[in-house]
Enzyme design. Structure first.
Site, PDB file in Angstrom:
ATOM      1  N   THR A   1       0.805  -1.204   0.000  1.00 11.35           N
ATOM      2  CA  THR A   1       0.000   0.000   0.000  1.00 11.35           C
ATOM      3  C   THR A   1       0.851   1.272   0.000  1.00 11.35           C
ATOM      4  O   THR A   1       1.886   1.320   0.627  1.00 11.35           O
ATOM      5  CB  THR A   1      -0.891  -0.008   1.257  1.00 11.35           C
ATOM      6  OG1 THR A   1      -1.631  -1.222   1.268  1.00 11.35           O
ATOM      7  CG2 THR A   1      -1.804   1.175   1.295  1.00 11.35           C
ATOM      8  N   VAL A   2       0.331   2.339  -0.667  1.00 11.91           N
ATOM      9  CA  VAL A   2       0.959   3.651  -0.617  1.00 11.91           C
ATOM     10  C   VAL A   2      -0.098   4.668  -0.219  1.00 11.91           C
ATOM     11  O   VAL A   2      -1.284   4.522  -0.529  1.00 11.91           O
ATOM     12  CB  VAL A   2       1.602   4.060  -1.960  1.00 11.91           C
ATOM     13  CG1 VAL A   2       2.816   3.192  -2.270  1.00 11.91           C
ATOM     14  CG2 VAL A   2       0.596   4.002  -3.115  1.00 11.91           C
TER      15      VAL A   2
END
Length: 544
Positions: free
Chosen positions: A362-363
């Site tokens: 995830t970012v």
């Protein structure tokens, strides 16, 4: 000695994310006259290229936008294939061990579980449509202009950042079980002679450049109804996948109203289920009735941990696709329910179970512009490189978000056709008396709600600026009474001993990635913005 990172003060606009090249892409858009949504999209699209272990074109996104007057939420997560049923999964996985990692804090490990890799956990990617939907509603620059930096980095290459290289290396060390043709493209696209790129080594993905051009030129239509959709359909049919062109064509994002909780005179906002943001709100509702400032450090930490456990217990029991199962969101957030849950917190570490409210990779990035628009956006393929299924000739991996489903037929989140699974990625936003304070988020699977709680508490209880709040040492609870703490917390005299005396099983963890990576942008007291970015990885806060 280590010197603390200072917050960024920016008079006109800002971008904060976990990779400097992506942050620079967003800043370039702001300086060309784009707004905060344009900047968020340029950043998000670039992140698929410059931080591929954590997110990709084949992932999902969620976003909260402050338009200058009110909040808007976008759930751009995809649904499962129409052919995916519980019976299909049980038949395909008979005799296999459960996945080592799941979306529900270890809860699936006691019985049959969704597989982590391959075609079965693949859901329709929502990110390309999410980019388009955000732009259609709020964008000011031409959509295709927001892809410039991402396409250039994919086509010509870029030197891989140190933190990304480390994540890449850890991901490749966790090899998947030998599989069929669905995995054949992964090594060609995402390794250099079978290994991860080294820090500073140049990496290219020209296939992704071509895919991004098609998305830019067609407003993502090609991904869901054109040549890319046809290629996905054909690849799945050839290699045992359930995803079809019809599944892609039926995809649609959903605009939603964020849900909130009061905390220390502020409002904390998350998106409603199918995401786990409600776990953070449940914990904050419990803690808002406790005077943390009157407690010593060990007792404060203990109360936060126990509140987070209760929040997770309810989220794991009740969160599902609200289009397919009733989710008692309002009842869970009712102050009376919070008081009843608060009464369960004692001076001992507990093993909480869900309550029964009355029913009715995830970012993360955040941006802000000179006009007051602000964006909180998170996107992911879930586990590093998602399913490891890569579409030949197109340069992107498909997410494995189906891992968030349950196989218990009585659970509201049971796997089924055309459903959105329990989702870990959650953007956050903070307001006070209806006025914006700013966007924030902490990525990292099960860490995310507890990261939100810790960041909000550091801001509102301890009065820290966004950079100091992000740098504050963190703790991580996964399941049972086990607790991981950062070395800086363990260095506080008596803290670990006090937690252990309350029944917590404490381990000091040296690896920073388990504690998540965050960003925050707050409105400045005299105008402009105060910005913090994650110091545990290659985080960058930029502005002008």
């Amino acid at each position: 000695m280590a010197y603390p990172r200072q917050p960024l003060f920016a008079p006109n606009g800002a971008v904060a994310t976990s990779q400097p090249l992506a942050a620079a892409a967003g800043l370039a858009v702001l300086r060309r006259g784009g707004n905060a949504v344009d900047a968020a999209l340029a950043t998000a699209i670039a992140l698929t290229v410059v931080q591929p272990p954590s997110n990709d074109i084949g992932g999902d996104l969620f976003a909260i936008v402050w338009d200058g007057e009110r909040l808007h939420g976008l759930n751009a997560s995809g649904r499962s294939p129409a052919a995916l049923t519980r019976e299909v999964v049980l038949t395909a996985t008979a005799g296999r061990a459960p996945a080592a990692v799941d979306a529900l804090g270890g809860a699936q490990a006691r019985g049959p579980a969704m597989p982590a890799r391959g075609w079965l956990p693949v859901t329709v990617p929502g990110a390309p449509a999410g980019w388009r939907d955000l732009h259609d509603r709020f964008g000011s620059l031409p959509f295709a202009d927001l892809f410039t930096d991402a396409i250039s980095y994919a086509e010509h290459g870029y030197p891989v950042a140190a933190g990304t290289a480390a994540t890449w290396d850890r991901a490749l060390a966790a090899r998947v079980e030998p599989g069929g043709e669905e995995y054949a493209e992964f090594d060609r696209v995402f390794t250099i002679d079978g290994r991860a790129p080294r820090p500073g080594e140049r990496w290219r993905n020209p296939d992704a450049a071509r895919t991004l051009r098609r998305i830019a030129e067609t407003g993502a239509e090609d991904f869901y109804r054109g040549d890319i959709a046809a290629a996905l359909d054909a690849h799945a049919a050839r290699t045992g996948g359930l995803l079809t062109g019809d599944d892609l064509a039926r995809h649609a994002g959903t605009w939603v109203d964020p849900v909130g909780a009061r905390y220390r005179g502020h409002e904390v906002w998350e998106l409603p289920p199918n995401g786990q943001g409600i776990a953070a709100l449940l914990a904050l509702n419990i803690l808002d009735g406790t005077d943390l400032a009157a407690l010593d450090a060990g007792e404060r930490l203990h109360r936060q941990i126990e509140a987070v456990k209760l929040g997770f217990a309810d989220a794991h029991a009740h969160v599902a696709d609200p289009e397919r199962a009733p989710v008692p969101t309002a009842a869970l957030l009712d102050p009376g329910y919070a008081a009843a849950r608060r009464a369960l917190v004692t001076d001992r570490a507990g093993d909480p179970v869900a309550g029964d409210p009355e029913r009715g990779g995830t970012v993360y990035l955040c941006t802000a512009d000179a006009g007051g628009m602000m964006v909180s956006l998170i996107q992911s393929t879930y586990l590093a490189f998602g399913s490891r299924v890569v579409l030949p000739g197109h340069g992107f991996a498909l997410q494995n978000r189906g891992l968030g489903f349950r196989l218990d037929p009585a659970h509201p989140n049971v796997v089924g056709p055309a459903k959105r699974p329990f989702h870990t990625i959650i953007p956050g936003f903070l307001t006070r008396d209806g006025a914006p304070v700013g966007p924030f988020g902490v990525m990292g699977g099960h860490m995310q709600p507890q990261g939100h709680v810790q960041l909000v508490s550091a801001t509102l209880d301890a009065g820290l600026d966004p950079q100091a709040a992000l740098d504050a040492p963190r703790w991580y609870w996964h399941a049972g009474r086990t607790l991981l703490v950062e070395p800086a917390l363990a260095a506080v005299p008596g803290l670990v001993a006090g937690l252990r005396s309350r029944g917590h099983e404490v381990t000091v963890a040296e690896e920073p990635s388990v504690f998540g990576y965050g960003q925050a942008v707050w409105r400045g007291p005299s105008g402009g913005y105060v910005v913090g970015s994650e110091s545990r990885v290659d985080g960058a806060a930029v502005g002008f």
